[in-house]
Design an enzyme around this catalytic site. Sequence first.
Site, PDB file in Angstrom:
ATOM      1  N   ARG A  25      29.303  69.445  32.978  1.00  0.00           N
ATOM      2  CA  ARG A  25      28.225  69.903  32.087  1.00  0.00           C
ATOM      3  C   ARG A  25      27.037  70.457  32.872  1.00  0.00           C
ATOM      4  NH1 ARG A  25      29.020  66.115  26.722  1.00  0.00           N
ATOM      5  NH2 ARG A  25      31.054  67.037  26.272  1.00  0.00           N
ATOM      6  N   ILE A 127      35.232  50.837  43.796  1.00  0.00           N
ATOM      7  CA  ILE A 127      34.726  49.524  43.376  1.00  0.00           C
ATOM      8  C   ILE A 127      34.192  48.730  44.564  1.00  0.00           C
ATOM      9  CG2 ILE A 127      36.259  49.369  41.365  1.00  0.00           C
ATOM     10  CD1 ILE A 127      37.901  47.265  43.023  1.00  0.00           C
ATOM     11  N   ASP A 128      34.535  49.147  45.793  1.00  0.00           N
ATOM     12  CA  ASP A 128      34.220  48.325  46.980  1.00  0.00           C
ATOM     13  C   ASP A 128      32.744  48.310  47.375  1.00  0.00           C
ATOM     14  OD1 ASP A 128      36.933  47.873  47.065  1.00  0.00           O
ATOM     15  OD2 ASP A 128      37.316  49.387  48.601  1.00  0.00           O
ATOM     16  N   MET A 170      39.007  41.843  45.176  1.00  0.00           N
ATOM     17  CA  MET A 170      39.236  43.009  46.044  1.00  0.00           C
ATOM     18  C   MET A 170      37.993  43.316  46.881  1.00  0.00           C
ATOM     19  SD  MET A 170      41.386  45.783  43.888  1.00  0.00           S
ATOM     20  CE  MET A 170      43.156  45.689  43.794  1.00  0.00           C
ATOM     21  N   LYS A 214      30.940  16.275  42.264  1.00  0.00           N
ATOM     22  CA  LYS A 214      31.283  17.581  41.699  1.00  0.00           C
ATOM     23  C   LYS A 214      32.767  17.529  41.376  1.00  0.00           C
ATOM     24  CE  LYS A 214      30.193  22.301  42.615  1.00  0.00           C
ATOM     25  NZ  LYS A 214      30.396  23.433  43.328  1.00  0.00           N
TER      26      LYS A 214
END
Length: 323
Positions: A25, A127-128, A170, A214
Amino acid sequence: IKRIAVFTSGGDAPGMNAALRAVVRTASSHDMHVYGIYRGYEGMIDGDLERLERGDVGNIIHRGGTILKTARSKRFMTPEGRRSAYESLLAFDIDACIAIGGNGTFTGASVFTEEYKIPFIGIPGTIDNDLFGTDLTIGFDTAVNTAIEAVDKIRDTADSHNRLFFVEVMGRNSGYIALNTAIGSGAGSALIPESDMSIEELIDTLKMGARRKKLFSVVIVAEGNKNGNASEIAQKVQQAFDFYDTKVTIIGHLQRGGSPTAIDRVLASRLGFAAVEGLVNGQANVAVGLVNGKVQYTPFEDAISKEKTLDNDLVRMAEILAQ
Ligand code: F6P
């Protein structure tokens, strides 16, 4: 510049479609013709290009994946492959290219632009979040949100059974996804490539937690950490310390899909816009990024070779908050 080509390459990342929409665009607003290349460098080699107009990128801003498809191209690593790619660009009269991808994509662009005089602009889509020259890469925020959502669910069952979960995320050689997932999900610890935490230290931390009553714990394991994969680590921990029953979850490719978050959509729109504006203003062979909220152009050599360091204060904070 009259005709540009745009492609997505390497691992897909949520928000790539939003970036493509912005490129098409913005270029149209400058009366440029845009060609989409299918399957990244593979399609460039095969001449798999198609004209994209404003309407062709409607209704994609919210979609994960990439409508242009993507690939990791071995052929583009060879001089013959790159020559064929150049011939395809010539055949379509392409004056400049916009590459949406990660480190491998920018490395390919850097080699190609040294051999052939066609300007390239890179848009960081992975994504890293491991690229120098931008605070965030497109897809990172969505991947972290996906991982946090998964850990929230794991917490419920871990709590019910008093279990210790190792959740592998990842990120290749980078700990960004793991560290942010750990902070955002309130996980007990994170094993990341950038830290030297050993299994022994991890066990000590877990023992401390057990002494404080815990009753369950979640450890985030970055796939690139130095102690092995989540299953190997879980086995070693279980052998040394059987207070908890241990389980392993690998989130895997779930992190690569899904509708992009608002942050990724806005980031992708800004970077797609800035990539075309950069070309118009004479930028060439650079990656566009946002640093402290401002658009910045970084030469490909720096984007691929300079290390994007994790903030040590954040690592320290994560450790303190997890105790
Ligand atoms: O670079 C993105 C990424 O998802 C990494 O985090 C991971 O190591 C790799 O790609 C997985 O690649 P593939 O989908 O080709 O197995």
